[in-house]
Design an enzyme around this catalytic site. Structure first.
Site, short mmCIF file in Angstrom:
data_model
loop_
_atom_site.label_atom_id
_atom_site.label_comp_id
_atom_site.label_asym_id
_atom_site.label_seq_id
_atom_site.Cartn_x
_atom_site.Cartn_y
_atom_site.Cartn_z
N CYS A 1 36.63 46.11 45.22
CA CYS A 1 37.33 45.73 44.20
C CYS A 1 37.13 46.10 42.75
CB CYS A 1 37.84 44.45 44.08
SG CYS A 1 38.44 43.46 42.83
N CYS B 1 36.72 43.25 40.21
CA CYS B 1 35.59 42.71 40.69
C CYS B 1 34.34 43.32 39.98
CB CYS B 1 35.49 42.28 42.06
SG CYS B 1 36.84 41.51 42.73
#
Length: 157
Positions: free
Chosen positions: A66, A69
């Site tokens: 991600c 992230c």
């Protein structure tokens, strides 16, 4: 003329170096994180143990692939972010690993990552945010939102 250019270059380099080191000073405390699946405690027990240390438990749902992230994790180098997160302990739950194990993310209805959940000792949701709360993934934006999220009873942007 060459001496003047050299002097200006030296000053600019020095100022840039010291500006960078104050942003990413390694003397500031590290951001506290715990990988949930490396613990022997159930989620409620883990939250209780964190709160006994006068810290705020934040469940952090993420994935290794991600982009937001990764940028959030990278922001841990910033003093602004370190200070904003100083009162928290992040319980990291990788959603890809979680699918194969307990399915905690499904219990919380997580369909966007990263998602951050603040709970009470029974693991009931008090507040929930995603990285959409800040405009750009830069320390100034992240620290402001996370400071409010962590240090207030009810989150207000």
């Amino acid at each position: 003329m060459k001496k003047t250019i050299f002097l200006y270059t030296l000053i600019l380099t020095t100022v840039t170096f010291f500006s960078f080191t104050t942003i990413t000073d390694t003397k500031a405390p590290k951001v506290a994180t715990i990988n949930y699946y490396e613990q022997d405690l159930q989620l409620k027990e883990l939250i209780t143990s964190i709160e006994k240390q006068d810290k705020v438990a934040i469940i952090y749902f993420y994935a290794d692939w991600c982009g937001p992230c990764k940028r959030f994790k990278k922001s841990f180098k910033s003093n602004l972010v370190k200070e904003a997160l100083a009162n928290a302990v992040f319980i990291k739950i990788n959603v890809d690993e979680d699918v194969e194990k307990q399915g905690v993310h499904a219990n919380y209805g997580i369909n966007v990552i990263p998602t951050f959940i603040k709970t009470n000792p029974n693991a009931d949701v008090i507040a929930e945010i995603t990285s959409d709360e800040w405009d750009e993934d830069i320390p100034e934006n992240i620290s402001k939102v996370m400071n409010s999220f962590i240090n207030t009873d009810t989150y207000h942007k």
